[in-house]
Design an enzyme around this catalytic site. Structure first.
Site, mmCIF file in Angstrom:
data_model
loop_
_atom_site.group_PDB
_atom_site.id
_atom_site.type_symbol
_atom_site.label_atom_id
_atom_site.label_comp_id
_atom_site.label_asym_id
_atom_site.label_seq_id
_atom_site.Cartn_x
_atom_site.Cartn_y
_atom_site.Cartn_z
ATOM 1 N N LYS A 1 0.830 -1.197 0.000
ATOM 2 C CA LYS A 1 0.000 0.000 0.000
ATOM 3 C C LYS A 1 0.873 1.259 0.000
ATOM 4 C CE LYS A 1 -3.773 -0.472 2.290
ATOM 5 N NZ LYS A 1 -4.506 -0.763 3.508
ATOM 6 N N ARG B 1 -3.397 2.919 8.524
ATOM 7 C CA ARG B 1 -3.709 1.626 7.906
ATOM 8 C C ARG B 1 -2.475 0.755 7.838
ATOM 9 N NH1 ARG B 1 -8.206 2.751 3.696
ATOM 10 N NH2 ARG B 1 -8.483 4.952 4.014
ATOM 11 N N GLY C 1 -8.318 -7.578 4.727
ATOM 12 C CA GLY C 1 -9.141 -7.813 5.903
ATOM 13 C C GLY C 1 -8.383 -8.338 7.103
ATOM 14 N N MET D 1 -5.751 -6.919 8.699
ATOM 15 C CA MET D 1 -5.415 -5.891 9.680
ATOM 16 C C MET D 1 -6.297 -4.676 9.436
ATOM 17 S SD MET D 1 -1.412 -6.493 10.128
ATOM 18 C CE MET D 1 -1.149 -7.015 8.478
ATOM 19 N N ARG E 1 -3.708 -1.208 -6.226
ATOM 20 C CA ARG E 1 -2.876 -2.414 -6.128
ATOM 21 C C ARG E 1 -3.298 -3.364 -7.239
ATOM 22 N NH1 ARG E 1 -5.775 -4.679 -0.636
ATOM 23 N NH2 ARG E 1 -7.823 -4.856 -1.536
ATOM 24 N N HIS F 1 -16.222 -8.119 2.724
ATOM 25 C CA HIS F 1 -15.187 -9.056 3.172
ATOM 26 C C HIS F 1 -15.420 -10.453 2.599
ATOM 27 C CE1 HIS F 1 -13.369 -11.884 6.109
ATOM 28 N NE2 HIS F 1 -12.364 -11.038 6.021
ATOM 29 N N SER G 1 12.928 -41.831 -7.263
ATOM 30 C CA SER G 1 11.761 -40.958 -7.123
ATOM 31 C C SER G 1 11.641 -40.594 -5.644
ATOM 32 C CB SER G 1 10.506 -41.676 -7.605
ATOM 33 O OG SER G 1 9.392 -40.843 -7.413
ATOM 34 N N CYS H 1 7.493 -37.964 -6.089
ATOM 35 C CA CYS H 1 6.095 -38.393 -6.143
ATOM 36 C C CYS H 1 5.370 -38.185 -4.822
ATOM 37 C CB CYS H 1 5.987 -39.832 -6.615
ATOM 38 S SG CYS H 1 6.789 -40.998 -5.505
ATOM 39 N N TYR I 1 11.322 -34.705 -13.371
ATOM 40 C CA TYR I 1 9.866 -34.556 -13.340
ATOM 41 C C TYR I 1 9.351 -34.453 -11.910
ATOM 42 C CZ TYR I 1 9.567 -39.488 -12.009
ATOM 43 O OH TYR I 1 9.702 -40.679 -11.338
HETATM 44 C C1 PEP Z 1 5.987 -40.860 -0.128
HETATM 45 O O1 PEP Z 1 6.323 -41.402 0.906
HETATM 46 O O2 PEP Z 1 6.279 -39.698 -0.416
HETATM 47 C C2 PEP Z 1 5.175 -41.588 -1.106
HETATM 48 C C3 PEP Z 1 4.870 -41.060 -2.270
HETATM 49 O O3 PEP Z 1 4.682 -42.774 -0.720
HETATM 50 P P1 PEP Z 1 3.439 -42.991 0.233
HETATM 51 O O4 PEP Z 1 2.792 -41.687 0.439
HETATM 52 O O5 PEP Z 1 2.573 -43.967 -0.454
HETATM 53 O O6 PEP Z 1 4.090 -43.531 1.457
#
Ligand code: PEP
Ligand code: MG
Length: 874
Positions: free
Chosen positions: A23, A93, A102, A104, A337, A455, A764, A831, A851
């Protein structure tokens, strides 16, 4: 010279956001642009952090600088603080680096006292106005600075209105308001134990400190956690000359956006109220009028405002959200803003700004909050179900989407019900920041008061939660926990449905359908693919999930949790039989039943994924998750296995583990029972050979061994996998290119990743387990105590949602380096749940992973986050 903590508006600019808050920096920028900004100064965020460092006291040098700046403002305005003849009045403000709507509060009319109010009355020739300003100030100061409940003041006001037959505040006379002021001051003295401060400098210092303190109130902490705002940023405080929108019919106030924040449509959008102060618009006490009507009410001012809005949008190259006040026919800009917007609007605005030549594609991508995409993927009503439904009321379409659920009238009840697994609609007269957790817990929000910028509306849009606001056709009794609509009474726990895109309220449950994405979504996603280097896969265990993820742009499966396939009704008996088998031959028999089921599942998944890579993980979870627990199931299983119930019961007891998460699970299962890995490998490879033959596809499964901590255990299981796979390939005569890799989810695996990479063709990161084991707290139980860690500022966010880059991240980095040292071309992915969280995706990009893999609905988020990471790296 001491450090500079206070900046006049003409000393700053937009680039100083970290120091001046959003702000403050924008007020300074607008001042620099020559726009009509009431002058003032900003107490910096560094002053706020210093306040905390100094044990919540304001240092003398900061006080000095505040008063120096004040003296300059007195000079600019020609008014004096506390001067009974010509009093200077200011607003105070908060303004953090990131906007926290909202969270503060604002204090207006600061500087008024028993003497100054008289001066204001004389000066304006309007006693009523002066006393109205004074009572508002006492109320705000008491609430925001002294924590005295607003409701107590409202009660007094209502009382006076009733006694004097006044329908609204506007009907109160100057004399009435004098009484209100007197009673307000008495209430203050009673609640606070001393008189309402008459010295404006005391008022100012108290207010500045209250804003600093509000940075750390529980609501702000929750908001920061939800929005990834670090706790050590602090907030700035803006002190600005008051201008009054409530000085008669040639005065007014309003808020407006340069484009529609709900749809993105390029058109000035907003609302205003004549003869009102800013809080009247936001609080929703009076219903504001659309900004387009200002053209008729005050054509010149409208032209000036529209011109200013365009100038600001062109200058910031983004949609602006502006506050303005008109005082006696003169326009003042109080704030600008980058406007909060729905995800749909964010995409449209990004695409439009690129088409208008205002932004490059990369700049446009950086402006979209990946998390916001979530709301685009949210459901709409099933049109068939909707056809038979009749709305019982209609309010403002404040935040799009459809929601149904049981109604609750308080934030606490909403949170509790949602935690118990209910779908929840939060119903309130109007919401306030205290309701934030309830709003987060709800599928939808319904209020009976307030406009599009109330709000409820602003916060719901920010969260992507469906909201119908200002629905005057319903009558809510928060006390009795009832809602009356369409001649019917609804009690707590009754179902209703909301359409946040039309404003309709339905007094029944209406089924919803998954979201449909607009053309802008496809365009933006296309752009993300042009720039990102990180691939995005999905975690999917069924062909349906896989197909959904492909629709969202997944480039493979990064985790197929095979155990999920065994929970279904027709499978669990064979699974249980396998687990309680006493010897290998019993187990092999049970596994033989599972083989065709598992193979069929894999074929379905391969077919859905085409030639995209599919990572299939061998059985991982603690076996007890599958065991029968109730008597009936135990009897049934014993009968099926032709063994006595007692024997089965004894086996179940013997399988009990004290700490199953650290027990017989993951690759440990395959070490004890290699036949499980054999069956699963056979299913994976046979399915691949069959789909390769039937569909002419080149299926390349990646077989993943979980919970490895030692290279020898990996090698043991890998040998079983490779031997079985080769056997199937020679039996079928179909060549399958498969990989064997491992999850990295045990800290020891990260420490010995160079060894592990000798056997693993890919890693992974299982950051769920890796987080659990690195912190040493259970992913299932941490929720119980993490809140204490947030409130005590030990952790700022849930380490199971955002990667803890300092600890867990360090282990990951080490594993990447060690892994690549042994096997330079090793494939690296993640993963764990973190794979779909924007900051973690960026971290994975920076680590150089190949990935991320996440749940299907988070694939678009990961694509955008990966693109942003690539752009930021340039
Ligand atoms: C993990 O542990 O990050 C994973 C992907 O396996 P799970 O959540 O099945 O233990
Ligand atoms: Mg795991």
């Amino acid at each position: 010279m001491s450090k500079k903590y206070v900046y006049l508006f003409n000393e700053g600019n937009a680039a100083m956001k970290n120091l001046l808050g959003g702000k403050g920096a924008n007020l300074a920028e607008m001042t620099g642009l020559g726009l009509p900004v009431p002058q003032g100064f900003t107490v910096s965020t560094e002053a706020c952090t210093r306040y905390y460092e100094d044990g919540k006291t304001i240092a003398g040098e900061i006080v000095e600088q505040v008063f120096e700046a004040l003296a300059k403002i007195e000079k600019i305005s020609g008014k004096k603080f506390g001067d009974p003849a010509n009093p200077l009045l200011v607003s105070v403000r908060s303004g953090a680096r990131a906007s926290m709507p909202g969270m503060m509060d604002t204090i207006l009319n600061l500087g008024l006292s028993d003497l100054a109010v008289e001066g204001l009355a004389k000066l304006t020739g309007n006693e009523r106005f002066a006393y109205d300003s004074y009572r508002r100030f006492i109320q705000m100061f008491s609430d925001v600075v002294m924590d005295i409940s607003k409701a107590k003041f409202e009660d007094i006001l209502d009382d006076i209105k009733e006694k004097n037959g006044a329908k609204s505040d506007a009907d109160l006379t100057a004399e009435n308001l004098k009484t209100v002021v007197k009673l307000f001051k008495e209430l203050y003295a009673k609640e606070h134990g001393s008189d309402f401060p008459q010295d404006p400098k005391t008022q100012l210092l108290e207010s500045v400190q209250a804003v600093f303190r509000s940075w750390d109130n529980p609501r702000a902490i929750v908001y920061r956690r939800m929005n990834d705002i670090p706790g050590d940023w602090g907030t700035a405080v803006n002190v600005q000359l008051m201008v009054f929108g409530n000085m008669g019919s040639d005065s007014g106030t309003g808020v407006a956006f340069t484009r529609n924040p709900a749809t993105g449509e390029k058109k000035l959008y907003g609302e205003f109220l004549m003869d009102a102060q800013g809080e009247d618009v936001v609080a929703g006490i009076r219903t504001p009028r659309p900004i387009s009507e200002l053209k008729e009410t005050m054509p010149k001012i409208y032209e000036q405002f529209a011109g200013t809005a365009k100038k600001l949008e062109d200058h910031y190259r983004d949609m602006q959200d502006m506050e303005f006040t008109i005082e006696k026919g003169v326009l003042y800009m109080l704030q600008t803003r980058n406007g909060k917007r729905t995800a749909a609007a964010a995409l449209k605005i990004a695409v439009d700004l690129v088409n208008e030549g205002k932004l490059s594609k990369e700049e446009a991508l950086l402006k979209i909050d990946p998390k916001a995409l979530d709301s685009l993927l949210h459901p709409t009503f099933d049109p068939k179900a909707l056809k038979n439904a009749n709305p019982v009321a209609r309010g403002l379409a404040a935040s799009p989407g459809a929601a149904c659920g049981k109604i609750y009238f308080t934030a606490e009840a909403a949170v509790e019900a949602a935690e118990a697994g209910d779908e929840v609609i939060l119903v309130r007269l109007e919401t306030s920041p205290e309701d934030i957790e309830g709003m987060y817990a709800a599928n939808g929000i319904l209020t009976s008061r307030g406009g599009m910028t109330s709000h409820a509306a602003v916060v719901a849009r920010g969260m992507g939660t469906c909201c119908v606001a200002g629905c005057g056709e319903i009558t809510i009794s928060e006390k009795a926990k009832t809602m009356a609509a369409g001649g019917k009474i609804y009690n707590e726990g009754d179902y209703i449905s909301l359409d946040g895109s039309t404003g309709q309220v339905y007094g029944e449950l209406i089924q919803t359908l998954p979201a449909e994405l607009t053309g802008d979504f496809g365009i933006i996603m296309g752009w993300t693919d042009e720039v990102r280097t990180l691939k995005v896969r999905t975690n999917a265990d069924t062909p349906k999930d896989a197909a959904q993820a492909i629709d969202f742009g997944a480039e493979g499966i990064g985790l197929c949790r095979t155990e999920h396939m065994f929970f279904e009704e027709d499978r669990i008996p064979a699974m249980r039989e396998m687990i309680v088998s006493k010897n290998q031959s019993q187990r092999v028999r049970a596994l033989a039943k599972l083989l065709p089921i598992q193979k069929k599942d894999f074929k379905g998944i391969y077919e859905a994924m085409g030639e995209l890579p599919v990572t299939i993980r061998l059985l991982d979870p603690p076996l007890h998750e599958f065991l029968p627990h109730n008597e009936e199931d135990i009897k049934k299983l014993a009968k099926e296995m032709i063994i006595p119930v007692e024997e089965l019961q004894a086996t179940i007891t013997s399988l009990h583990e004290f700490n199953p998460m650290l027990g017989h699970r993951g690759c440990r299962l395959a070490v004890t029972y290699p036949e499980i890995a054999e069956m699963q490998t056979r299913a994976i490879i046979e399915a691949a050979t069959e789909v390769s033959k039937e569909k002419g596809l080149n299926i390349r499964p990646e077989i993943m061994i979980p919970l490895v901590g030692e290279v020898k255990e990996l090698k043991y299981v890998k040998d079983v996998v490779v031997k079985t796979a080769e056997q199937v390939i020679s039996e079928t005569g179909v060549k399958v290119d498969y990989l064997v890799g491992t999850m990295i989810e045990v800290p020891r695996a990260t420490l010995t990743a160079d060894e592990i990479a000798k056997e693993a063709e890919f890693f992974s990161f299982g950051t769920n387990d890796l987080t659990q084991m690195t912190f040493g707290f259970s992913r299932d139980d941490a929720g119980k105590f993490l809140d204490d860690y947030y409130s005590k500022k030990i952790y700022e966010s849930d380490p199971f949602a955002r990667i803890d880059q300092t600890g867990v991240g360090k282990l990951m980095k080490m594993a990447v380096e060690l892994g690549r040292k042994t096997r330079p071309d090793i494939k690296l992915g993640i993963c764990g749940e973190h794979g779909g969280e924007a900051s973690s995706v960026k971290f994975c990009h920076d680590l150089g992973l190949n990935y991320v893999s996440c749940s299907p609905f988070r694939v678009p988020i990961a694509r955008l986050a990966a693109a942003q990471a690539a752009i930021q790296e340039k």
